[in-house]
Scaffold this motif. Structure first.
Motif, PDB file in Angstrom:
ATOM      1  N   LYS A  34       9.290 -26.293 -32.604  1.00  0.00           N
ATOM      2  CA  LYS A  34      10.241 -25.487 -33.371  1.00  0.00           C
ATOM      3  C   LYS A  34       9.970 -25.614 -34.864  1.00  0.00           C
ATOM      4  CE  LYS A  34      15.215 -24.781 -34.039  1.00  0.00           C
ATOM      5  NZ  LYS A  34      16.574 -25.196 -33.589  1.00  0.00           N
ATOM      6  N   LEU A  54       6.848 -23.578 -35.693  1.00  0.00           N
ATOM      7  CA  LEU A  54       7.070 -22.139 -35.649  1.00  0.00           C
ATOM      8  C   LEU A  54       7.933 -21.658 -36.808  1.00  0.00           C
ATOM      9  CD1 LEU A  54       7.636 -21.622 -31.816  1.00  0.00           C
ATOM     10  CD2 LEU A  54       5.648 -20.928 -33.153  1.00  0.00           C
ATOM     11  N   LEU A  55       8.802 -22.533 -37.313  1.00  0.00           N
ATOM     12  CA  LEU A  55       9.646 -22.174 -38.455  1.00  0.00           C
ATOM     13  C   LEU A  55       8.992 -22.537 -39.790  1.00  0.00           C
ATOM     14  CD1 LEU A  55      13.157 -23.242 -37.090  1.00  0.00           C
ATOM     15  CD2 LEU A  55      12.181 -20.942 -37.206  1.00  0.00           C
ATOM     16  N   VAL A 108       6.566 -19.832 -23.739  1.00  0.00           N
ATOM     17  CA  VAL A 108       6.635 -21.279 -23.539  1.00  0.00           C
ATOM     18  C   VAL A 108       6.233 -21.547 -22.098  1.00  0.00           C
ATOM     19  CG1 VAL A 108       8.081 -23.338 -23.653  1.00  0.00           C
ATOM     20  CG2 VAL A 108       8.503 -21.441 -25.226  1.00  0.00           C
ATOM     21  N   VAL A 148       3.086 -23.847 -26.261  1.00  0.00           N
ATOM     22  CA  VAL A 148       3.536 -22.563 -26.797  1.00  0.00           C
ATOM     23  C   VAL A 148       2.304 -21.693 -26.974  1.00  0.00           C
ATOM     24  CG1 VAL A 148       4.560 -21.362 -28.759  1.00  0.00           C
ATOM     25  CG2 VAL A 148       5.579 -23.500 -27.942  1.00  0.00           C
ATOM     26  N   TYR A 183       8.918 -13.100 -31.636  1.00  0.00           N
ATOM     27  CA  TYR A 183       8.817 -14.250 -32.544  1.00  0.00           C
ATOM     28  C   TYR A 183       9.900 -14.100 -33.617  1.00  0.00           C
ATOM     29  CZ  TYR A 183       6.386 -17.630 -35.619  1.00  0.00           C
ATOM     30  OH  TYR A 183       6.054 -18.698 -36.409  1.00  0.00           O
ATOM     31  N   LYS A 218      13.570 -16.315 -35.404  1.00  0.00           N
ATOM     32  CA  LYS A 218      14.304 -17.575 -35.492  1.00  0.00           C
ATOM     33  C   LYS A 218      15.348 -17.673 -34.395  1.00  0.00           C
ATOM     34  CE  LYS A 218      16.792 -20.571 -38.695  1.00  0.00           C
ATOM     35  NZ  LYS A 218      17.787 -20.987 -37.691  1.00  0.00           N
ATOM     36  N   THR A 277      15.271 -16.384 -31.380  1.00  0.00           N
ATOM     37  CA  THR A 277      14.637 -16.694 -30.096  1.00  0.00           C
ATOM     38  C   THR A 277      14.113 -18.124 -30.083  1.00  0.00           C
ATOM     39  OG1 THR A 277      13.928 -14.389 -29.976  1.00  0.00           O
ATOM     40  CG2 THR A 277      12.941 -15.913 -28.413  1.00  0.00           C
ATOM     41  N   ILE A 278      13.543 -18.579 -31.179  1.00  0.00           N
ATOM     42  CA  ILE A 278      13.036 -19.948 -31.267  1.00  0.00           C
ATOM     43  C   ILE A 278      14.164 -20.951 -31.054  1.00  0.00           C
ATOM     44  CG2 ILE A 278      12.030 -21.648 -32.846  1.00  0.00           C
ATOM     45  CD1 ILE A 278      10.460 -19.275 -34.095  1.00  0.00           C
ATOM     46  N   ASP A 279      15.308 -20.722 -31.715  1.00  0.00           N
ATOM     47  CA  ASP A 279      16.466 -21.610 -31.554  1.00  0.00           C
ATOM     48  C   ASP A 279      16.949 -21.643 -30.110  1.00  0.00           C
ATOM     49  OD1 ASP A 279      16.519 -22.362 -34.207  1.00  0.00           O
ATOM     50  OD2 ASP A 279      17.939 -20.795 -34.794  1.00  0.00           O
ATOM     51  N   LEU A 307      13.441 -23.175 -27.678  1.00  0.00           N
ATOM     52  CA  LEU A 307      12.789 -24.459 -27.925  1.00  0.00           C
ATOM     53  C   LEU A 307      13.817 -25.581 -28.023  1.00  0.00           C
ATOM     54  CD1 LEU A 307       9.958 -23.373 -30.343  1.00  0.00           C
ATOM     55  CD2 LEU A 307       9.901 -23.685 -27.885  1.00  0.00           C
TER      56      LEU A 307
END
Length: 385
Positions: free
Chosen positions: A71, A74-75, A116, A127, A234, A236, A238-240, A243
């Motif tokens: 995470k 990716l951020l 993932v 990832v 891609y 934030k 979706t990442i939150d 992940l």
């Protein structure tokens, strides 16, 4: 060999192609993040390590879980080491910095989607970032509190499934289904099934053993019926959502840590073979240099295959031992036949009679794949199921 050369050429074309440039942003939003500075090769990074944009933040020293580390990468809050090095790729570019700095020839590498997925079956997901316009993928792998990236071409890893298997194709007749093994600083594609040649002389294999087209099609259908990996935008948000630590073990087999840990250590010990294999693609002026390196690779693969085979013999008993002995002999017979056919085609009694002995690389590959199969057997690691 033909298959890998074509794949290498495709990857080279991708890396040299131009990507359309976009404006940079400071963070991840619902739009794809674009690089805000030009990435460099390893040597250039070393000379500009004082550059603030390439200097790891203080958070790089914090101990995070695998998903937290992904995470952060990716951020763009944590750095990674990314390379296009592989056993079949003599291009050895290396980027050390933040993900949004990743570029090639001043062109940003944009990745609008990611997945993932546990590629190597160790219970910890990787990832996979899909590069726009079918230009390939970036594999992000967690290892020892860090994230490492590997760039592969599209045709080297398409139709990715939820179990980590995928297809590779260099032509309509040269196709394979396999998985990835991570070995030291690189990886190796281990084919489960593959087809080689041109119509009407296509040959089919499963773990390097010949099969008929009907059997090949059954296995290919089984692969086609597997659930596809789920791709996500891609962003934030979706990442939150994705992940989180529970992702590590969701829908993947959790193996006992000692087996998984020791198996990976064993695979990492074979890293020197990956370096020898990559050396084949380096342009050498002296044929004897090629021959010497090819023989070193071949001898190393032979040594490692016999080493793990003896370990398996010591571990197994009863019917399992009998099956191992039988299948190994069948494999050896097939190997001897393949070598004999090659020597006959070149009117040679042995490989040393040939001016160009690069065939040792292909023969070494066969033994190396058998070594991986035996490593999985030794550690009760059901990698291909």
């Amino acid at each position: 060999m033909k298959k890998y050369i074509i794949i290498l050429a495709l990857l080279g074309l991708f890396l040299l192609s131009s990507c359309s440039k976009s404006s940079s942003t400071d963070g991840v939003t619902n739009e794809q993040v674009t690089p805000n500075s030009l990435s460099t090769t390893k040597s250039e990074n070393e000379s500009s390590s004082s550059n603030k944009s390439s200097t790891p933040s203080t958070s790089d020293t914090n101990v995070l879980s695998p998903m937290q580390t992904f995470k952060a990468v990716l951020l763009n809050k944590r750095t990674l080491l990314c390379t296009d090095k592989s056993p079949y790729n003599d291009l050895d570019h290396e980027w050390n910095g933040y993900l949004n700095e990743l570029a090639y020839d001043s062109n940003p590498i944009k990745t609008p989607q990611f997945a993932v997925v546990d590629l190597d079956g160790d219970g910890v997901s990787e990832v996979v970032l899909a590069i726009e316009d079918y230009n390939g993928f970036i594999i992000l792998r967690y290892k020892e509190s860090k994230v490492y990236g590997f760039i592969v071409s599209y045709r080297s890893m398409y139709n990715l499934k939820a179990d980590g298997s995928f297809m590779t194709s260099s032509s309509s007749s040269d196709t394979s289904v396999g998985k990835i093994l991570f070995i030291g600083s690189t990886f190796f594609q281990d084919d489960i099934i593959n087809s080689v040649g041109g119509t009407p002389d296509i040959t089919y294999f499963i773990h390097d053993m010949p099969i008929d087209k009907g059997t090949f099609d059954i296995h290919l259908d089984s692969f086609d019926n597997l659930p596809d990996v789920e791709w996500h935008d891609y962003s934030k948000q979706t990442i939150d959502k994705l992940l989180v630590d529970s992702t590590d073990t969701k829908n993947v087999p959790v193996l006992p840590k000692p087996d998984s840990y020791n198996r990976q250590n064993y695979l990492d010990s074979l890293d020197y073979l990956m370096d020898l294999r990559a050396y084949y693609n380096i342009s050498l002026e002296v044929q004897e240099e090629v021959n010497t390196n090819a023989r070193n690779y071949y001898n190393g693969c032979y040594k490692e295959m016999n080493k793990i085979y003896q370990l398996c013999l010591e571990k197994l008993s009863g019917d399992e031992l009998k099956v191992l002995s039988t299948t190994q002999q069948e494999w050896q017979d097939r190997y001897d036949q393949r070598l004999s056919e090659y020597l006959s085609e070149h009117n040679a009694n042995n490989m040393n009679d040939l001016v160009d002995q690069s065939m040792y690389y292909q023969l070494g590959d066969i033994m190396l794949r058998k070594t991986f199969y035996l490593v999985n057997l030794y550690y009760d690691y059901y990698f291909y199921d």
